[in-house]
Design a protein around this motif. Structure first.
Motif, PDB file in Angstrom:
ATOM      1  N   ARG A   1       0.822  -1.220   0.000  1.00 11.80           N
ATOM      2  CA  ARG A   1       0.000   0.000   0.000  1.00 11.80           C
ATOM      3  C   ARG A   1       0.847   1.257   0.000  1.00 11.80           C
ATOM      4  O   ARG A   1       0.382   2.324  -0.373  1.00 11.80           O
ATOM      5  CB  ARG A   1      -0.909   0.022   1.229  1.00 11.80           C
ATOM      6  CG  ARG A   1      -2.025  -0.999   1.144  1.00 11.80           C
ATOM      7  CD  ARG A   1      -3.003  -0.815   2.250  1.00 11.80           C
ATOM      8  NE  ARG A   1      -3.702   0.467   2.045  1.00 11.80           N
ATOM      9  CZ  ARG A   1      -4.589   0.972   2.863  1.00 11.80           C
ATOM     10  NH1 ARG A   1      -4.900   0.334   3.966  1.00 11.80           N
ATOM     11  NH2 ARG A   1      -5.176   2.118   2.610  1.00 11.80           N
TER      12      ARG A   1
ATOM     13  N   GLY B   1      -0.557  -1.467  -4.205  1.00 13.02           N
ATOM     14  CA  GLY B   1      -1.808  -2.226  -4.219  1.00 13.02           C
ATOM     15  C   GLY B   1      -2.225  -2.571  -2.811  1.00 13.02           C
ATOM     16  O   GLY B   1      -1.491  -2.339  -1.845  1.00 13.02           O
ATOM     17  N   ASP B   2      -3.398  -3.129  -2.694  1.00 13.74           N
ATOM     18  CA  ASP B   2      -4.026  -3.407  -1.414  1.00 13.74           C
ATOM     19  C   ASP B   2      -4.286  -4.901  -1.281  1.00 13.74           C
ATOM     20  O   ASP B   2      -4.678  -5.552  -2.252  1.00 13.74           O
ATOM     21  CB  ASP B   2      -5.347  -2.629  -1.353  1.00 13.74           C
ATOM     22  CG  ASP B   2      -5.935  -2.594   0.034  1.00 13.74           C
ATOM     23  OD1 ASP B   2      -6.290  -3.662   0.558  1.00 13.74           O
ATOM     24  OD2 ASP B   2      -6.058  -1.491   0.575  1.00 13.74           O
TER      25      ASP B   2
ATOM     26  N   LEU C   1      -6.714  -6.246  -0.009  1.00 11.22           N
ATOM     27  CA  LEU C   1      -8.138  -6.514  -0.200  1.00 11.22           C
ATOM     28  C   LEU C   1      -8.524  -6.561  -1.672  1.00 11.22           C
ATOM     29  O   LEU C   1      -9.629  -6.985  -2.017  1.00 11.22           O
ATOM     30  CB  LEU C   1      -8.975  -5.461   0.527  1.00 11.22           C
ATOM     31  CG  LEU C   1      -8.756  -5.397   2.036  1.00 11.22           C
ATOM     32  CD1 LEU C   1      -9.576  -4.261   2.636  1.00 11.22           C
ATOM     33  CD2 LEU C   1      -9.081  -6.715   2.687  1.00 11.22           C
ATOM     34  N   SER C   2      -7.627  -6.131  -2.533  1.00 11.10           N
ATOM     35  CA  SER C   2      -7.862  -6.143  -3.978  1.00 11.10           C
ATOM     36  C   SER C   2      -6.497  -6.199  -4.671  1.00 11.10           C
ATOM     37  O   SER C   2      -6.006  -5.200  -5.177  1.00 11.10           O
ATOM     38  CB  SER C   2      -8.646  -4.897  -4.400  1.00 11.10           C
ATOM     39  OG  SER C   2      -8.909  -4.930  -5.776  1.00 11.10           O
TER      40      SER C   2
ATOM     41  N   PRO D   1      -3.717  -6.412  -7.195  1.00 16.73           N
ATOM     42  CA  PRO D   1      -3.714  -6.101  -8.625  1.00 16.73           C
ATOM     43  C   PRO D   1      -2.897  -7.104  -9.451  1.00 16.73           C
ATOM     44  O   PRO D   1      -1.938  -6.749 -10.135  1.00 16.73           O
ATOM     45  CB  PRO D   1      -3.111  -4.697  -8.668  1.00 16.73           C
ATOM     46  CG  PRO D   1      -2.165  -4.679  -7.516  1.00 16.73           C
ATOM     47  CD  PRO D   1      -2.837  -5.510  -6.449  1.00 16.73           C
TER      48      PRO D   1
ATOM     49  N   SER E   1      -5.822 -13.665 -11.601  1.00 21.96           N
ATOM     50  CA  SER E   1      -6.191 -14.854 -10.830  1.00 21.96           C
ATOM     51  C   SER E   1      -5.348 -16.056 -11.240  1.00 21.96           C
ATOM     52  O   SER E   1      -5.006 -16.216 -12.414  1.00 21.96           O
ATOM     53  CB  SER E   1      -7.668 -15.190 -11.050  1.00 21.96           C
ATOM     54  OG  SER E   1      -8.489 -14.161 -10.561  1.00 21.96           O
TER      55      SER E   1
ATOM     56  N   ARG F   1     -12.629  -8.142   6.834  1.00 23.85           N
ATOM     57  CA  ARG F   1     -11.479  -7.660   6.038  1.00 23.85           C
ATOM     58  C   ARG F   1     -10.367  -8.709   6.004  1.00 23.85           C
ATOM     59  O   ARG F   1      -9.732  -8.914   4.971  1.00 23.85           O
ATOM     60  CB  ARG F   1     -10.972  -6.322   6.584  1.00 23.85           C
ATOM     61  CG  ARG F   1     -11.964  -5.178   6.330  1.00 23.85           C
ATOM     62  CD  ARG F   1     -11.575  -3.902   7.027  1.00 23.85           C
ATOM     63  NE  ARG F   1     -10.302  -3.359   6.581  1.00 23.85           N
ATOM     64  CZ  ARG F   1     -10.141  -2.577   5.509  1.00 23.85           C
ATOM     65  NH1 ARG F   1     -11.182  -2.242   4.782  1.00 23.85           N
ATOM     66  NH2 ARG F   1      -8.943  -2.125   5.186  1.00 23.85           N
TER      67      ARG F   1
ATOM     68  N   LYS G   1     -11.481 -11.342   3.553  1.00 23.39           N
ATOM     69  CA  LYS G   1     -11.364 -10.833   2.191  1.00 23.39           C
ATOM     70  C   LYS G   1      -9.909 -10.894   1.731  1.00 23.39           C
ATOM     71  O   LYS G   1      -9.614 -11.302   0.605  1.00 23.39           O
ATOM     72  CB  LYS G   1     -11.903  -9.404   2.108  1.00 23.39           C
ATOM     73  CG  LYS G   1     -11.680  -8.711   0.785  1.00 23.39           C
ATOM     74  CD  LYS G   1     -12.364  -9.406  -0.378  1.00 23.39           C
ATOM     75  CE  LYS G   1     -12.175  -8.608  -1.655  1.00 23.39           C
ATOM     76  NZ  LYS G   1     -12.317  -9.411  -2.854  1.00 23.39           N
TER      77      LYS G   1
ATOM     78  N   SER H   1      -9.004 -14.428   1.031  1.00 15.16           N
ATOM     79  CA  SER H   1      -9.666 -14.806  -0.220  1.00 15.16           C
ATOM     80  C   SER H   1      -8.887 -14.295  -1.429  1.00 15.16           C
ATOM     81  O   SER H   1      -8.739 -14.994  -2.436  1.00 15.16           O
ATOM     82  CB  SER H   1     -11.097 -14.260  -0.221  1.00 15.16           C
ATOM     83  OG  SER H   1     -11.723 -14.514  -1.448  1.00 15.16           O
ATOM     84  N   GLU H   2      -8.376 -13.079  -1.339  1.00 15.52           N
ATOM     85  CA  GLU H   2      -7.574 -12.506  -2.427  1.00 15.52           C
ATOM     86  C   GLU H   2      -6.274 -13.294  -2.624  1.00 15.52           C
ATOM     87  O   GLU H   2      -5.860 -13.543  -3.754  1.00 15.52           O
ATOM     88  CB  GLU H   2      -7.243 -11.039  -2.149  1.00 15.52           C
ATOM     89  CG  GLU H   2      -8.315 -10.090  -2.588  1.00 15.52           C
ATOM     90  CD  GLU H   2      -8.466 -10.089  -4.099  1.00 15.52           C
ATOM     91  OE1 GLU H   2      -7.649  -9.468  -4.808  1.00 15.52           O
ATOM     92  OE2 GLU H   2      -9.404 -10.727  -4.590  1.00 15.52           O
TER      93      GLU H   2
ATOM     94  N   ARG I   1      -7.145 -16.349  -4.422  1.00 17.23           N
ATOM     95  CA  ARG I   1      -7.507 -16.058  -5.818  1.00 17.23           C
ATOM     96  C   ARG I   1      -6.266 -15.973  -6.700  1.00 17.23           C
ATOM     97  O   ARG I   1      -6.228 -16.472  -7.810  1.00 17.23           O
ATOM     98  CB  ARG I   1      -8.292 -14.743  -5.901  1.00 17.23           C
ATOM     99  CG  ARG I   1      -8.681 -14.354  -7.331  1.00 17.23           C
ATOM    100  CD  ARG I   1      -9.263 -12.962  -7.402  1.00 17.23           C
ATOM    101  NE  ARG I   1      -8.344 -11.911  -7.017  1.00 17.23           N
ATOM    102  CZ  ARG I   1      -7.341 -11.435  -7.787  1.00 17.23           C
ATOM    103  NH1 ARG I   1      -7.110 -11.936  -8.982  1.00 17.23           N
ATOM    104  NH2 ARG I   1      -6.569 -10.455  -7.337  1.00 17.23           N
TER     105      ARG I   1
END
Length: 102
Positions: free
Chosen positions: A33, A51-52, A54-55, A57, A60, A80, A83, A86-87, A90
């Motif tokens: 971040r 990047g974060d 939680l998302s 970049p 997949s 959070r 999440k 999960s990322e 992914r």
């Protein structure tokens, strides 16, 4: 198949673990971040992007290895943290991928 293993370091900081990849035949990218810390990585010739967790970049199912050291515990809620995990899953290859999360 073949090719160099792909490592994604989420929360890479100054690239401490990315620097360890040199000589191992792996290629990696760091995500953090902090623009300042990703700049430190780039100054050290380590690939890094802002990047974060939680998302992330990154496409997949691309990583053979996902590293996330001392990141998830900083997230404020259970949702959070779930999440972020999960990322990481992914990004990881669905078969044979390895995750290291502390």
């Amino acid at each position: 198949a073949g090719g160099s293993p792909v490592v994604v370091d989420v929360g890479c900081g100054n690239g401490k673990y990315l620097a360890c990849l040199e000589g191992l035949g792996a290629c990696g990218v760091g995500i953090d971040r902090s623009e300042g810390l990703t700049q430190v990585c780039r100054e050290r010739n380590l690939p890094a992007a802002v990047g974060d967790a939680l998302s992330v970049p990154v496409r997949s199912h691309v990583a053979d290895v996902v590293i996330s050291i001392a990141v998830v515990h900083h997230l404020s809620t259970k949702e959070r943290r779930k999440k972020a995990l999960s990322e990481l899953l992914r990004v990881l290859k669905p078969v044979g991928g390895v995750g290291l999360v502390t």
